[in-house]
Design an enzyme around this catalytic site. Structure first.
Site, PDB file in Angstrom:
ATOM      1  CG  HIS A  65       3.300 -47.194 -31.374  1.00  0.00           C
ATOM      2  ND1 HIS A  65       2.233 -46.340 -31.241  1.00  0.00           N
ATOM      3  CD2 HIS A  65       2.809 -48.300 -31.987  1.00  0.00           C
ATOM      4  CE1 HIS A  65       1.144 -46.900 -31.730  1.00  0.00           C
ATOM      5  NE2 HIS A  65       1.463 -48.094 -32.195  1.00  0.00           N
ATOM      6  CG  ASN A 138      -3.598 -46.994 -32.364  1.00  0.00           C
ATOM      7  OD1 ASN A 138      -2.533 -46.939 -31.772  1.00  0.00           O
ATOM      8  ND2 ASN A 138      -3.812 -47.822 -33.378  1.00  0.00           N
TER       9      ASN A 138
END
Length: 492
Positions: A65, A138
């Site tokens: 990320h 997500n």
């Protein structure tokens, strides 16, 4: 202004340059030298300080990320679920809670294109009256693996080859050929939704199973779902090449520009719930993150809406220093025995302490906005103003007390110590159902992406056979079509 309570802020900028200690700088262009040519003198404190700051101004990027964009806004409760949870920020319709959101790609580095086929992170930090709540998920409802023990190896396989520094399909296919539980996730990643159009047009999911607890102590398993009001839109492969070639930060720009123009992105928050006594009713384990809960049996319940109406003020302080952890919950929300969640509870805070320091929760983006009290006085970069004399608990000189007791999950933990798989793996049913739900042209695009991946020259015949076998067990025709394209005989 009390000089002893002053905190650095751009609101207090002076009209001329200074050193970090506040001394005036009359020349920010030239080094202090012996004569006009040099050499440069080490006693030029301003030069040394300027270079030293520059050398250290990039903190380690996130392991995953790393590439992301943030925005601020609020969450508003629209439907009463106080019968399910005693969480204060969900206490009644109309209650609003400020928040910050970070969207991200998962695997690639900080400056990578936002058009790559990759899961997207969807992390929300609620600044509630009872402390922060981090809902970290997500854009897909499932995940590759169900046990965090596999997570480091999984990420290594998806990351670039340590020798070539290139992401290579043979490595990915080799690793996941050992883990058929990943098939469901691949029906999302290799589907049309694998490349979102931008951050505004994608779903968000908590992925893990949490527990809601009401005032009476009743516990209910829950999954969180964010649905964008403007709908889900994605880029096909050829479109992604054009968009990414035009602007590799297209999703960050779209988010910023939309908010700046007053076109505020909005998502509705839904939940699915399961009573604890019903956990064994299904042909899968509800705590398995590779599975979705069927909406025809467990319908979505609307809870509220999230509106992003403010851009961040500074990318570094509100994106790079912004840190999330699934362990950060509030009374009324708790964990479950979800194996992946249990490992994330440790891993996320541990990586932030490495990346940002042990006092990362003091950074403005991460600090709670409610009153709080602890005995954490020391450590690297502890900048809190503290004037107490007592830094221990309990003490008769400090009136601080325990908070009121709040409900915890009532289940009794028992069982022998063992390392084993869950009983109901059922790895092939849901991926097959999802594939069959696609329109014919969507199925064809899915097959083409898999043919391209499996055509990597370093994918061995053994690995090819395993994948054909897996997909055949999900859907017989899918396995046959893949085998035909690859000139192989399906392994039924």
């Amino acid at each position: 202004m009390d000089p002893y309570k002053f905190r650095p802020s751009s609101a207090h900028n002076c009209p001329f340059f200074t050193t970090n200690s506040g001394a005036p700088v009359w020349n920010n262009n030239s080094s202090l030298t012996v004569g006009s040519r040099g050499p440069i003198l080490l006693e030029d404190y301003h030069l040394v300080e300027k270079l030293a700051n520059f050398d250290r101004e990039r903190i380690p990027e996130r392991v995953v990320h790393a590439r992301g964009a943030s925005a601020k806004g609020f969450f508003e409760v629209t439907h009463d679920i106080s019968h399910l949870t005693c969480a204060d920020f969900l206490r009644a319709p109309g209650v609003q809670t400020p928040l910050i959101v970070r969207f991200s790609t998962v695997i690639h580095e900080r400056g990578s294109p936002e058009t790559l086929r990759d899961p997207r992170g969807f992390a929300v930090k609620f600044y509630t009256r009872e402390g922060n709540f981090d809902m970290v998920g997500n854009n897909f409802p499932v995940f590759f693996v169900r046990d965090g023990m596999k997570f480091p190896d999984m990420v290594h396989s998806l990351k670039p080859n340590p020798k070539t520094h290139i992401q290579e399909n043979w490595r990915i296919l080799d690793f996941f050929s050992h883990h058929p539980e990943s098939l469901h996730m691949f029906t999302f990643l290799f589907d049309d939704v694998g490349i979102p159009m931008d951050y505004r047009h994608m779903d968000g999911f908590g992925v893990n199973t949490y527990t809601l607890i009401n005032k009476a102590g009743k516990a209910t398993l829950v999954k969180f779902h964010w649905r964008p009001s403007c709908g889900v839109k994605s880029l096909l492969d050829d479109e992604a090449v054009i968009v990414g070639g035009t602007n590799h930060s297209h999703a960050t720009k779209d988010l910023y520009d939309s908010i700046a123009a007053g076109n505020y992105p909005e998502w509705k928050l839904f939940i699915q719930t399961i009573n604890l006594e019903d956990v064994d009713r299904f042909d899968f384990d509800p705590l398995d993150v590779t599975k979705t809960w069927p909406e025809d049996i467990l319908p979505l319940l609307l809870v509220g809406r999230m509106v992003l109406n403010r851009n961040i003020d500074n990318f570094f302080t509100e994106n790079e220093q912004l840190a999330f952890c699934p362990a950060i919950v509030v009374p009324g929300v708790y964990y479950s025995d979800d194996k992946l969640l249990q490992t994330r509870i440790f891993s996320y805070s541990d990586t932030q302490r490495h990346r940002l320091g042990p006092n990362y929760l003091m950074l403005p983006a991460n600090a709670p906005k409610c009153a709080h009290h602890n005995n954490h006085y020391d450590g690297f970069m502890n900048f809190a103003h503290r004037d107490e004399e007592v830094d221990y608990f309990p003490s008769r000189f400090d009136p601080v007390r325990h908070a009121e007791k709040f409900p915890m999950p009532p289940q009794i933990c028992s069982g022998k110590r063992e390392k084993c798989m869950i009983e109901k793996e059922n790895n092939f049913k849901q991926p097959g159902e999802r594939y069959r739900s696609f329109a014919i042209d969507r199925q064809e695009r899915f097959i083409k992406r898999w043919v391209d991946a499996l055509s990597d020259p370093r994918v061995t015949h053994e690995i090819l056979s395993i994948w054909i076998s897996y997909w055949s067990q999900c859907d017989k025709s899918l396995g046959q079509k893949l085998a035909t394209h690859l000139n192989l005989k399906p392994n039924m």
